[in-house]
Design an enzyme around this catalytic site. Structure first.
Site, PDB file in Angstrom:
ATOM      1  N   CYS A  84      56.022  21.380  50.298  1.00 52.00           N
ATOM      2  CA  CYS A  84      57.325  21.368  50.866  1.00 52.00           C
ATOM      3  C   CYS A  84      58.340  21.443  49.702  1.00 52.00           C
ATOM      4  O   CYS A  84      58.087  21.029  48.553  1.00 52.00           O
ATOM      5  CB  CYS A  84      57.492  19.839  51.511  1.00 52.00           C
ATOM      6  SG  CYS A  84      58.952  18.957  50.896  1.00 52.00           S
ATOM      7  N   GLU A  85      59.486  22.195  49.955  1.00 51.31           N
ATOM      8  CA  GLU A  85      60.110  22.626  48.894  1.00 51.31           C
ATOM      9  C   GLU A  85      61.280  21.384  48.513  1.00 51.31           C
ATOM     10  O   GLU A  85      61.908  21.598  47.526  1.00 51.31           O
ATOM     11  CB  GLU A  85      61.136  23.955  49.265  1.00 51.31           C
ATOM     12  CG  GLU A  85      62.103  23.482  50.308  1.00 51.31           C
ATOM     13  CD  GLU A  85      62.744  24.977  50.674  1.00 51.31           C
ATOM     14  OE1 GLU A  85      62.387  26.241  50.210  1.00 51.31           O
ATOM     15  OE2 GLU A  85      63.882  24.726  51.184  1.00 51.31           O
ATOM     16  N   HIS A  86      61.246  20.476  49.366  1.00 52.27           N
ATOM     17  CA  HIS A  86      62.352  19.408  49.150  1.00 52.27           C
ATOM     18  C   HIS A  86      61.623  18.423  48.234  1.00 52.27           C
ATOM     19  O   HIS A  86      62.282  17.730  47.353  1.00 52.27           O
ATOM     20  CB  HIS A  86      62.625  18.602  50.278  1.00 52.27           C
ATOM     21  CG  HIS A  86      63.446  19.421  51.387  1.00 52.27           C
ATOM     22  ND1 HIS A  86      63.180  19.709  52.535  1.00 52.27           N
ATOM     23  CD2 HIS A  86      64.324  20.342  51.050  1.00 52.27           C
ATOM     24  CE1 HIS A  86      63.714  20.626  53.366  1.00 52.27           C
ATOM     25  NE2 HIS A  86      64.676  21.022  52.392  1.00 52.27           N
ATOM     26  N   HIS A  87      60.424  18.570  48.294  1.00 51.66           N
ATOM     27  CA  HIS A  87      59.653  17.154  47.406  1.00 51.66           C
ATOM     28  C   HIS A  87      58.275  17.636  46.624  1.00 51.66           C
ATOM     29  O   HIS A  87      57.917  16.852  45.791  1.00 51.66           O
ATOM     30  CB  HIS A  87      58.991  16.070  48.334  1.00 51.66           C
ATOM     31  CG  HIS A  87      60.300  15.459  49.309  1.00 51.66           C
ATOM     32  ND1 HIS A  87      60.518  15.865  50.667  1.00 51.66           N
ATOM     33  CD2 HIS A  87      60.966  14.551  48.983  1.00 51.66           C
ATOM     34  CE1 HIS A  87      61.427  15.056  51.121  1.00 51.66           C
ATOM     35  NE2 HIS A  87      61.913  14.102  50.269  1.00 51.66           N
ATOM     36  N   GLN A 125      58.728  24.188  57.072  1.00 50.16           N
ATOM     37  CA  GLN A 125      57.870  24.740  58.126  1.00 50.16           C
ATOM     38  C   GLN A 125      58.398  25.765  58.922  1.00 50.16           C
ATOM     39  O   GLN A 125      57.791  26.494  59.292  1.00 50.16           O
ATOM     40  CB  GLN A 125      57.172  23.211  58.893  1.00 50.16           C
ATOM     41  CG  GLN A 125      56.184  23.664  59.689  1.00 50.16           C
ATOM     42  CD  GLN A 125      55.696  22.412  60.707  1.00 50.16           C
ATOM     43  OE1 GLN A 125      55.752  21.461  59.998  1.00 50.16           O
ATOM     44  NE2 GLN A 125      55.152  22.818  61.814  1.00 50.16           N
ATOM     45  N   HIS A 153      53.166  16.100  57.030  1.00 51.41           N
ATOM     46  CA  HIS A 153      53.984  16.346  55.918  1.00 51.41           C
ATOM     47  C   HIS A 153      53.700  15.037  55.047  1.00 51.41           C
ATOM     48  O   HIS A 153      54.125  14.015  55.405  1.00 51.41           O
ATOM     49  CB  HIS A 153      55.435  16.595  56.250  1.00 51.41           C
ATOM     50  CG  HIS A 153      55.641  17.790  56.856  1.00 51.41           C
ATOM     51  ND1 HIS A 153      56.623  18.704  56.287  1.00 51.41           N
ATOM     52  CD2 HIS A 153      55.417  18.105  58.212  1.00 51.41           C
ATOM     53  CE1 HIS A 153      56.747  19.822  56.893  1.00 51.41           C
ATOM     54  NE2 HIS A 153      56.095  19.243  58.218  1.00 51.41           N
ATOM     55  N   CYS A 155      55.043  14.369  52.307  1.00 52.35           N
ATOM     56  CA  CYS A 155      56.304  13.950  51.746  1.00 52.35           C
ATOM     57  C   CYS A 155      57.183  12.953  52.635  1.00 52.35           C
ATOM     58  O   CYS A 155      57.550  11.898  52.326  1.00 52.35           O
ATOM     59  CB  CYS A 155      57.472  15.146  51.685  1.00 52.35           C
ATOM     60  SG  CYS A 155      57.978  15.783  52.953  1.00 52.35           S
TER      61      CYS A 155
END
Ligand SMILES: [Zn+2]
Length: 213
Positions: A84-87, A125, A153, A155
């Site tokens: 995941c690009e956020h975490h 996703q 996920h 995250c």
């Protein structure tokens, strides 16, 4: 030669950053158990983001065939692992791909390779789902493409955020799968999802699967 030297410098820089990260986390990067960790993390992260350096045309090279066939082709339960690009934490699950050929098909073994090219990047996703569908659409111009991704996920589940929503389903429906409810239902019946798809729009709503905090 120059390329090898460049790669080694790059690797060393990443390892230095990981050593600094370990120290920032409150660890002693010099203790025995962590001595080789920067090297291992660098190797793992390079593999998990190898999709940035993959060329989709190389992947499909020699695997596009002209056919006189227009029945639905389905490849289901493709395992994938992404970050995941956020975490920068994993999300992973199953991907189901279907298309209806117009004049060309893709060698079946190449479909999971296409999934990997996009999964092995920093992702959300919804974008992963759309990129797989759009790539197949671009490369063989089929009558329709459908992609469904079911993923957990970490995250969300590891951080205790909305545990009940750590599982997400996204879909991308193009052409005949978007226009014909019957075609879409045939596909969904064949893949028999673990959970229902919240929306069946052409493109999945962005930002649903992973909260950005
Ligand atoms: Zn996340």
């Amino acid at each position: 030669m120059g390329k090898v030297a460049e790669a080694q410098i790059y690797n060393k820089q990443m390892q230095d950053l990981i050593r600094k990260l370990l120290a920032e986390l409150g660890e002693n990067p010099s203790r025995e158990g962590l001595l080789d960790t920067p090297k291992r993390v660098e190797k793992a992260l390079t593999f998990l983001t190898s999709g940035y350096r993959a060329d989709i045309d190389d992947v499909l090279n020699g695997a596009l065939f002209t056919v006189d066939y227009s029945e639905m082709v389905i490849v289901r339960d493709i395992d994938f692992y992404s970050l995941c690009e956020h975490h920068l934490l994993p999300f992973f699950g199953k991907c189901h791909v279907a298309y209806i050929p117009s004049t060309k098909v893709i060698g079946l073994s190449k479909i999971p390779r296409v999934v990997d090219v996009f999964a092995r990047r920093l992702q959300v996703q919804e974008r992963l789902t759309n990129q797989i569908a759009e790539t197949i659409s671009d490369k063989i111009a089929p009558l329709g493409v459908a992609v469904v991704v079911e993923a957990t996920h970490l995250c969300m589940s590891m951080r205790g955020v909305e545990k009940q929503n750590s599982f997400a389903v996204t879909s991308a429906m193009l052409g005949a799968f978007r226009d014909s409810a019957r075609t879409r239902m045939e596909f969904l019946e064949l893949i028999k999802l673990r959970s229902s798809i919240p929306t069946l729009s052409e493109h999945a709503a962005v930002g649903m699967a992973c909260v950005g905090d």
